[in-house]
Design an enzyme around this catalytic site. Structure first.
Site, PDB file in Angstrom:
ATOM      1  CG  ASP A 270     -12.441 -34.789   9.014  1.00  0.00           C
ATOM      2  OD1 ASP A 270     -12.127 -33.870   9.664  1.00  0.00           O
ATOM      3  OD2 ASP A 270     -13.320 -35.230   8.390  1.00  0.00           O
TER       4      ASP A 270
HETATM    5  C1  BGC Z   1     -15.215 -32.724   9.918  1.00  0.00           C
HETATM    6  C2  BGC Z   1     -14.736 -31.662   8.842  1.00  0.00           C
HETATM    7  C3  BGC Z   1     -14.164 -30.505   9.492  1.00  0.00           C
HETATM    8  C4  BGC Z   1     -13.457 -30.873  10.711  1.00  0.00           C
HETATM    9  C5  BGC Z   1     -12.635 -29.527  11.537  1.00  0.00           C
HETATM   10  C6  BGC Z   1     -14.601 -32.940  11.171  1.00  0.00           C
HETATM   11  O1  BGC Z   1     -15.497 -33.509  12.128  1.00  0.00           O
HETATM   12  O2  BGC Z   1     -15.527 -33.769   9.162  1.00  0.00           O
HETATM   13  O3  BGC Z   1     -15.387 -31.463   7.610  1.00  0.00           O
HETATM   14  O4  BGC Z   1     -13.368 -29.661   8.412  1.00  0.00           O
HETATM   15  O5  BGC Z   1     -14.169 -31.625  11.767  1.00  0.00           O
HETATM   16  O6  BGC Z   1     -13.711 -28.774  12.050  1.00  0.00           O
END
Ligand code: BGC
Length: 750
Positions: A270
């Site tokens: 993530d």
């Molecule tokens: C979130 C994800 C997201 C990623 C990319 C993160 O902060 O937890 O769900 O896909 O950012 O934007």
């Protein structure tokens, strides 16, 4: 012995002589030419908003993926990657397209309330169509985190509290994005692996403790279902689980995902989740975080810069083998081949079609089906005739907020294309179907204003009915949007009280990203539609529901607690030892226990043990009567047979309606105790007024199975879990929701 050796050798020869998959051959060829630096670049994703200054150099050196780069920009960088990088490997462009690209569909929690898998799949298909025109080939959706804590802001992004519902919703979404052709359209990424929704106290990014049997039973199945549906990728979560952050979790990422599930797609971190490991206290710096991540076979590093900064030195120092990188690069290249990126790396930026009539119609249907009618004292649907046009007062903070009704995670919508309830009712007024008076101006849900209340009361007196659109603005749910109070923010309850005091009927429509504990507000009003954040076409959808052009058919995908103090509250809990509402099932209860009644259970002094509304609940404009449940046999003989559970449902009202019968089971006695109900199926059935329909569900032994720890094995030991059903008695319900119905009984013989 000699024979065995011969068989073994011929098996090896057979495997060796199998022609290798052509894609794997292409990957072999590329891998054999890649330098260490190129492999590391391929394993990295940089985000549009955090560009390094020399981004083009990164691209020229073989960057694997870019986040939030679209359209002409995407083509610009793609040209550099394809034409100027040494091996010409195309870049994969990613973006969070969560519930629509331009055309916005209800938030996933609202989509789950439709209980309509075809519609959810269609919404994902249309979303992919729009997103691909901007060059996006990878979306970070679906989110299949089970959450039983509405304080957690991200509850909006998932499909609610139930493992079965979330599993089928996640799979439908993956199929919608990816399509059924051999070349995949938009790659799905099922997230967040795993347990993120169990964050302590509903606080984002927080600790979770989940025993393995519960992990397997509750949290993992939606991931497995989405991967089985073909999801090309999977994303780690931000939480630590049982003391180990998921980005570094070998047990989950290697033993389970790669070995047990044999997954060959891409595992991506993530956003900066490897860096978060330092804060979790699992490693001392980014170098250590890099080592832990690569050892947990994290294929791609999202915006951590960890692989870029430290992977090379770790390989050179012999702490990481280059073959470990090859495994990851292979996964990434495989995904690029599956997307046909090598043949078609560019997007067609000219004349994109957004907000097509097909997409708007699907968005409207989804918004209609996602609204749940919680209460109706007969005021809905509104009646209006040419002889007496009903005058409605349209008010409340969400009556005309083009941004807020779309909810969390929709970066690419155009606010002006969103149709609000006020706009939809104005249109009805133009057509001479209703009279509208409105409270104009922007009213934040968090605002407190006495003038506002005085103006509202004055206007209400001129109306026949008050239509109050309240709830939460979009920024109150989603990532890092956790709430300790689950009330209507700001002045809303005071406004509703004042409106009710005028004596006019009040219809409350709640547009929100989570369940709210609003029992007192609900008591005050005449009808309640719980509509979640419904997207681009929520205005016309709500106007149709309120005026009866369509009847509500949504059902709650999550339990609504009466008060925050009841959380976590979910329907498939286990009985306490002294249950008030779930009777002990066998006669020979020990003396004493049989006498326990209200006053002896683990209930709350203020609220008993009941939620405000149970999972699966929802009314419509007609009524349904469920007949007794019958089973085709009282005995299910292990694996060799199946049972058919059936029930007749009668529409006892005067209008047509959609019933959503839900199949629940209970294993009465388990060596590991079982929940009081478990959802195993559902249907949406259109039943004309006065008519009946028989609904049937097939039950097999697999539906009765659950996870056990293999005998004699310590809790937590890898690979020693078995999934099996235990012989014994079961209950089965076909019911309108999780807290209603009378079960039939059958026995599993093994
Ligand atoms: C979130 C994800 C997201 C990623 C990319 C993160 O902060 O937890 O769900 O896909 O950012 O934007």
């Amino acid at each position: 012995m000699k024979n065995h050796l011969l068989i073994f050798l011929s098996l090896i020869t057979l495997v060796a002589c199998q022609p290798k998959d052509p894609t794997e051959q292409k990957i072999d060829h590329l891998l054999s030419q890649m330098t260490l630096e190129e492999k590391i670049a391929q394993m990295s994703q940089l985000a549009g908003e955090q560009y390094p200054e020399d981004l083009e150099t990164y691209v020229r050196n073989g960057l694997g993926s870019m986040l939030n780069v679209m359209g002409e920009d995407a083509n610009y960088y793609q040209r550099i990657a394809v034409e100027e990088s040494r091996l010409g490997i195309p870049i994969l462009f990613a973006r969070d397209v969560i519930h629509g690209y331009r055309t916005i569909y209800p938030i996933p929690l609202g989509q789950a309330a439709t209980f309509d898998l075809d519609l959810v799949k269609e919404a994902a298909r249309l979303t992919a169509q729009e997103a691909m025109q901007a060059g996006i080939r990878w979306t970070f959706s679906p989110m299949v985190d089970i959450s039983r804590d509405p304080r957690w802001g991200r509850v909006a992004e998932g499909y609610g509290e139930d493992t079965y519902l979330t599993s089928v919703m996640g799979a439908a979404t993956v199929q919608g994005y990816q399509g059924s052709d051999s070349i995949i359209q938009l790659a799905a990424c099922v997230k967040h692996f795993v347990g993120y929704g169990a964050s302590e106290g509903g606080r984002d990014y927080n600790t979770t403790w989940i025993p393995e049997v519960q992990l397997r039973e509750t949290y993992l199945p939606p991931f497995k279902a989405s991967l089985d549906a073909g999801s090309l990728s999977i994303m780690c979560s931000f939480n630590e689980i049982n003391g180990v952050p998921t980005s570094a979790n070998k047990h989950l990422n290697v033993n389970l995902l790669r070995h047990e599930w044999q997954y060959d797609g891409v595992l991506v971190s993530d956003y900066a989740s490897s860096q978060n490991m330092i804060a979790h206290g699992n490693c001392k710096d980014l170098r250590e975080a890099t080592l832990l991540s690569i050892n947990a076979q994290m294929d791609m590093d999202m915006e951590n810069h960890a692989y870029f900064k430290h992977l090379k030195e770790l390989v050179e120092e012999g702490l990481v083998r280059e073959e470990q990188l090859d495994v990851c690069v292979r996964d990434i290249l495989r995904m690029k081949f599956r997307l046909g990126l090598f043949d078609n790396p560019y997007c067609a930026v000219e004349n994109p079609v957004y907000y097509s009539s097909e997409a708007l119609a699907a968005a409207q249907r989804a918004a209609e089906e996602s609204a749940v009618l919680l209460k109706n004292n007969g005021i809905l649907p509104l009646s209006s005739s040419p002889h007496h046009l009903t005058t409605v007062l349209i008010c409340g903070p969400l009556a005309n907020s083009q941004n807020d009704q779309n909810g969390t995670w929709c970066f690419d919508k155009v606010d002006s294309a969103t149709v609000t309830p006020l706009m939809a009712f104005r249109e009805l007024a133009k057509q001479g179907k209703i009279c509208v008076i409105e409270q104009t101006g922007k009213h934040w849900s968090r605002e407190e204003s006495q003038t506002n209340i005085m103006q509202l009361t004055r206007l209400a007196k001129q109306a026949d009915v008050v239509l109050y659109f309240g709830g939460e603005e979009s920024i109150l749910s989603g990532e890092a949007r956790c709430r300790a109070h689950l009330d209507l923010p700001g002045d809303q309850s005071a406004q509703i009280r004042a409106l009710k005091a005028t004596g006019k009927p009040v219809v409350l429509t709640v547009m929100a990203g989570r369940p709210l504990c609003i029992g007192e507000d609900i008591e005050r009003v005449d009808a309640v539609l719980y509509a979640f954040h419904g997207g681009t076409m929520q205005g016309p959808a709500l106007a149709n529901l309120i005026t009866g052009v369509v009847a509500p058919s949504g059902r709650l995908p999550i339990t609504f607690p009466q008060a925050v103090g009841q959380i976590p509250m979910y329907y498939n809990k286990k009985n306490s030892g002294r249950p008030t509402s779930n009777p002990v099932l066998y006669e020979d209860i020990p003396v004493g226990a049989a006498q326990f009644s209200i006053g002896a259970d683990s209930y709350w002094l203020e609220y008993g043990d009941k939620p405000l509304y149970p999972f699966g609940y929802g009314l419509t404009y007609t009524t349904f009567e469920y007949g007794p449940v019958t089973v085709s046999d009282s005995i299910l003989v292990s694996s060799s047979s199946c049972l058919i559970a059936s029930c007749e449902i009668t529409n006892t009202g005067t209008t047509d309606g959609v019933a959503v019968p839900q199949l629940y089971i209970r294993d009465l006695v388990g060596s590991i105790t079982r929940p009081i109900r478990e959802l195993k199926g559902f249907q949406r059935v259109n039943i004309p007024a006065g008519e009946s329909r028989v609904v049937s569900f097939v039950l097999t032994e697999a539906d009765l199975a659950y996870w056990h720890l293999a005998e004699g094995v310590d809790l937590g030991a890898d690979g020693h879990y078995t999934y099996l059903a235990e012989a014994g008695d079961f209950h089965v319900w076909i019911a309108p929701h999780s807290a209603e119905g009378h079960p039939a009984q059958f026995t599993l013989k093994k």
